[in-house]
Design an enzyme around this catalytic site. Structure first.
Site, PDB file in Angstrom:
ATOM      1  N   ASP A   1      -0.747  20.103  -4.343  1.00 39.44           N
ATOM      2  CA  ASP A   1       0.571  19.989  -3.711  1.00 39.44           C
ATOM      3  C   ASP A   1       1.438  19.050  -4.548  1.00 39.44           C
ATOM      4  OD1 ASP A   1      -0.122  17.370  -3.033  1.00 39.44           O
ATOM      5  OD2 ASP A   1      -0.319  17.767  -0.885  1.00 39.44           O
TER       6      ASP A   1
ATOM      7  N   SER B   1      -4.993   8.623  -0.115  1.00 37.26           N
ATOM      8  CA  SER B   1      -5.257  10.054   0.094  1.00 37.26           C
ATOM      9  C   SER B   1      -6.123  10.668  -0.995  1.00 37.26           C
ATOM     10  CB  SER B   1      -3.936  10.820   0.153  1.00 37.26           C
ATOM     11  OG  SER B   1      -3.181  10.583  -1.018  1.00 37.26           O
TER      12      SER B   1
ATOM     13  N   HIS C   1      -0.846  15.673  -4.989  1.00 42.49           N
ATOM     14  CA  HIS C   1      -2.303  15.574  -5.137  1.00 42.49           C
ATOM     15  C   HIS C   1      -2.891  16.627  -6.064  1.00 42.49           C
ATOM     16  CE1 HIS C   1      -1.073  13.946  -1.217  1.00 42.49           C
ATOM     17  NE2 HIS C   1      -1.909  12.981  -1.551  1.00 42.49           N
TER      18      HIS C   1
END
Ligand SMILES: *[C@@H]1O[C@H](CO)[C@@H](O)[C@H](O)[C@H]1NC(C)=O
Ligand SMILES: *[C@@H]1O[C@H](CO)[C@@H](O)[C@H](O)[C@H]1NC(C)=O
Ligand SMILES: *[C@@H]1O[C@H](CO)[C@@H](O)[C@H](O)[C@H]1NC(C)=O
Ligand SMILES: *[C@@H]1O[C@H](CO)[C@@H](O)[C@H](O)[C@H]1NC(C)=O
Ligand SMILES: CC(=O)N[C@H]1CO[C@H](CO)[C@@H](O)[C@@H]1O
Length: 356
Positions: free
Chosen positions: A331, A41, A334
């Site tokens: 978040d 990600s 991340h």
């Protein structure tokens, strides 16, 4: 909890920029170099939007993801650009679209195969584009380039930079399943991950890849999500989780060093994300951040969970900060786009890297 892995890549960006730009330009070619991106990600520009698994699809397709730069959710698990976007912009390449995005692609610029939640091992979050599947996509790209001529394909692949961010999800899953694994079992697991990663790197070399740039695994125990999962931690990090990252990173540099001495023309560079990020968690103001432990977006302790999650009767179940630029974390897992390149040149310590 959401996609894992890690990064803090300002330094890698600069590093890769240097790799892309400083190398003497060959007179016969005015073309820029291609960038091939493998990972999770932290590097995914939205590939997961195109996956069949709906649970994986929805990640980061909701506000406030994308709010800072793109002004709408793009599938990036970030408020703005992810590292490969920034590297491409530094290097005056177009931002690479997700490999799975329908339509035509100009593979002479490279391709981005990264997928949120993906790991090195196929057992890590099945349904994502795990590393071996990313490799098979890369093989398809090579075939497509060869249609423009073998020599041309060879030059593009030999000159390209291969960026990696992978492993964090394997260790996060392992840690969640075996929080108290013995030293012996942890070592065995790390060796298995590294062996699989090594075999993929060797295949990329056989396919023509030469310049590898790695972001190593960050301090997994320090992500805000960890503090939500285990509120007893308070502001501390879960060292047991970080210890897996440290072990992986130690083996990673040994393996890359070995490959460089055995494979002609193979070059590598590691951005030490683990220490760069760890230092920012503890000393955010030193780097221009106001908050290094809590996330900008989320609910629970340190806003470690549920960013972009459901709304009930118009009420969000999470909070969002008004200035993500002041936060290290967007978040629970991340980093923000602001964990960016502004101070990178100061932070770049050549001794930590092997210039390509
Ligand atoms: C989604 O499913 C279709 C049909 O089974 C398959 O052809 C395709 O490759 C799948 N896509 C991905 C990204 O796995
Ligand atoms: C792991 O060990 C810690 C103490 O070291 C203990 O508090 C915890 O309950 C253990 N967890 C499990 C799942 O065994
Ligand atoms: C790769 O990982 C799998 C488990 O996913 C393991 O069975 C296999 O032995 C590993 N391959 C190598 C080359 O170590
Ligand atoms: C949402 O609003 C409706 C209508 O006002 C109400 O019946 C329902 O209980 C509310 N749901 C929740 C979870 O608050
Ligand atoms: C925290 C930080 O350094 N943020 C910077 C990120 O980069 C932008 C420019 O792209 C700067 O304006 C921010 O100050």
């Amino acid at each position: 909890m959401a996609n894992l892995s890690f990064i803090f890549c300002e330094i890698l960006m600069i590093l890769a920029t240097i790799l892309l730009l400083v190398e003497p330009v060959k007179c016969y070619s005015k073309q820029h170099k291609a960038l091939f991106v493998f990972g999770d990600s932290l590097f995914d520009p939205g590939n997961n939007k195109y996956l069949n698994d709906t649970k994986l699809k929805v990640v980061a397709t909701m506000w406030p993801y994308g709010e800072t730069y793109f002004k709408h959710p793009t599938g990036r698990v970030c408020d703005g650009r992810v590292v490969p976007d920034l590297i491409a912009q530094f290097a005056k390449l177009p931002i690479l679209p997700p490999y799975l995005q329908p339509g035509t692609h100009r593979f002479t610029d490279g391709a981005n195969f990264a997928s949120g939640r993906a790991g090195v091992l196929s057992e890590t979050h099945p349904g994502t584009i795990q590393l071996r599947l990313q490799l098979s996509y890369f093989k398809a790209v090579k075939e497509s380039l060869k249609r423009k001529g073998d020599e041309k394909a060879k030059n593009v692949l030999n000159d390209a930079v291969y960026l990696f961010s992978i492993g964090g999800n394997d260790y996060f899953s392992f840690y969640q399943t075996y929080p108290n694994a013995s030293q012996f079992y942890k070592g065995k697991f790390v060796k298995m991950v590294i062996a699989n990663l090594t075999s993929v790197l060797k295949e990329i070399y056989d396919l023509g890849g030469r310049k590898i740039a790695f972001q190593n695994v960050g301090p997994l125990g320090c992500i805000p999500a960890m503090k939500t999962i285990d509120p007893k931690l308070g502001s501390a990090c879960a060292d047991e989780a970080s210890s897996l990252a440290r072990l992986h990173n130690r083996y990673l540099s040994i393996v890359l060093n070995k490959l460089e001495s055995h494979l002609a023309g193979f070059k590598y560079s590691i951005f030490d994300c683990y220490n760069a990020f760890g230092d920012r968690v503890n000393n955010p103001s030193k780097y221009g951040f106001k908050e290094g432990k809590a996330a900008c977006c989320g609910s629970g302790a340190y806003r470690g969970g549920n960013c972009g999650g459901i709304t009930i009767n118009g009420t969000k179940l999470y909070q969002v900060c008004s200035n993500p630029g002041e936060y290290l974390w967007f978040d629970g897992v991340h980093p923000t786009e602001s964990a960016n390149f502004s101070k990178a040149s100061l932070e770049w310590r050549p001794k930590n890297h092997r210039a390509l």
